[in-house]
Design an enzyme around this catalytic site. Sequence first.
Site, PDB file in Angstrom:
ATOM      1  N   LYS A 190       0.832  -1.201   0.000  1.00 32.00           N
ATOM      2  CA  LYS A 190       0.000   0.000   0.000  1.00 32.00           C
ATOM      3  C   LYS A 190       0.878   1.267   0.000  1.00 32.00           C
ATOM      4  O   LYS A 190       2.109   1.166   0.058  1.00 32.00           O
ATOM      5  CB  LYS A 190      -0.957  -0.037   1.201  1.00 32.00           C
ATOM      6  CG  LYS A 190      -1.911  -1.236   1.161  1.00 32.00           C
ATOM      7  CD  LYS A 190      -3.052  -1.066   0.152  1.00 32.00           C
ATOM      8  CE  LYS A 190      -3.635  -2.366  -0.335  1.00 32.00           C
ATOM      9  NZ  LYS A 190      -4.592  -3.031   0.512  1.00 32.00           N
TER      10      LYS A 190
HETATM   11  C1  LIG Z   1      -5.626  -4.183   0.892  1.00 32.84           C
HETATM   12  C2  LIG Z   1      -7.101  -3.967   0.943  1.00 32.84           C
HETATM   13  C3  LIG Z   1      -7.861  -4.250   2.085  1.00 32.84           C
HETATM   14  C4  LIG Z   1      -7.309  -5.019   3.249  1.00 32.84           C
HETATM   15  O1  LIG Z   1      -6.258  -4.414   3.893  1.00 32.84           O
HETATM   16  P1  LIG Z   1      -5.496  -5.253   5.034  1.00 32.84           P
HETATM   17  O2  LIG Z   1      -4.679  -4.197   5.725  1.00 32.84           O
HETATM   18  O3  LIG Z   1      -4.664  -6.273   4.330  1.00 32.84           O
HETATM   19  O4  LIG Z   1      -6.532  -5.840   5.915  1.00 32.84           O
HETATM   20  C5  LIG Z   1      -9.186  -3.886   2.119  1.00 32.84           C
HETATM   21  N1  LIG Z   1      -9.772  -3.299   1.073  1.00 32.84           N
HETATM   22  C6  LIG Z   1      -9.098  -3.022  -0.067  1.00 32.84           C
HETATM   23  C7  LIG Z   1      -9.810  -2.336  -1.185  1.00 32.84           C
HETATM   24  C8  LIG Z   1      -7.743  -3.370  -0.172  1.00 32.84           C
HETATM   25  O5  LIG Z   1      -7.081  -3.151  -1.320  1.00 32.84           O
END
Ligand SMILES: *Cc1c(COP(=O)(O)O)cnc(C)c1O
Length: 400
Positions: A190
């Site tokens: 991210k």
């Molecule tokens: C990555 C992601 C999540 C989950 O994030 P985590 O921190 O791995 O729980 C939720 N929604 C979207 C759209 C994502 O891309």
Amino acid sequence: MRKTHLPFALPTIGEEDIDEVVDVLRSGWITTGARTATFERDFASFLGAPTALAVSSCTAALHLGLVVGGVREGDAVVTTPMTFCSTVHAIEQAGARPVLGDVDPETLTLDPLRVEQAVRQSGPVAAVVPVHLYGHPVDVDSLEEIAAARDFTIVDDAAHALPASFKGRRIGSGSSRVPTLTAFSFYATKSMTTGEGGMLTGPTELVDRARILSLHGMSRDSWNRYGEGGAWRYEVVERGFKYNMSDLQAALGIHQLRRLPALHERRRAIVRRYQQAFTAVPDALERPVERVGVEHAWHIYALQLRPEWFSWYEPRDPSIVRDRFIEELARRKIGTSVHFIPIHLHPYYRDRYGWKPGDFPNAFHAYERLVSLPLFPAMSDGDADDVIGAVMDVIEAYRR
Ligand SMILES: *Cc1c(COP(=O)(O)O)cnc(C)c1O
């Protein structure tokens, strides 16, 4: 052609990040503590949010946001089919029933008109979970208008939306019109990372309750029961979860947050390069949009192919073109991905709610044509040019 494979995404970890984590390891305090508190304060102030709570993932933040946002067993919660599964898992884990609304065909974010429609068809709705897909904010104004009129909470999935804004308002900074909680992700790929981790922002009284729920439902400051001046006695006041963030993660987060503006600027520079190059081939692909009045976080750069351009085209199944396109890029050593396989196509949700591919046609149609290109701050201009070169090469070589 490239000699080495270009991955689809990589985290950006600097020496400073590493030093900070080593310091935590040597400090004797590695779980939730002072660094987590600092990270929360820095994050809230970066966004202009009333309060922030650091947790173990965005999925955990979504779950907590729904619970403290007033979602109860059996409630309906509206979200989009164009998302990662955990958005919808969190709704079910909160005991609620997910109701999907189709996406705007241009931004692929939840279409407020579909929310209105879903609300009319499914009876009382407790919350809506918009996903600021790829980092492009949803139409926050329209959504807030519907939420205010129908009295439901907004729980943003802002896993892609750091930093993003709608008409000058940062996503996650809260709302004066509708109770709004926002969940962020610090997963490895991210826009900033803590290895794994997440953050929940929102109104202080709601986030305070989420804080208690995030650590076994134990009363205030229990995290410090082994610290200096900490008391051994604690009380369990709710049936909570184990969702807290550790100081090891927070140490990374503090540094990553400081570099976020620079990381974001680098993403924008790569996107400008892509956007400029791909204006030359409008018949072969559609570029992602950035609407007037929004700041796009550019977590993901997703193209939509125009299948009719390619020699592989078969009207029965346009996704064949997308699949071949990905294979050809892989042969040219370019990593790609698809965001996302719509929720209603996954066997678990398809069978549970009886959803058909055509139930959410905009999401399904986009899915058949989507390809995400590499986009991460450590990419060089040369890497971006390799991606552009490979895309152009495939477009030319397989023209119908
Ligand atoms: C990555 C992601 C999540 C989950 O994030 P985590 O921190 O791995 O729980 C939720 N929604 C979207 C759209 C994502 O891309």
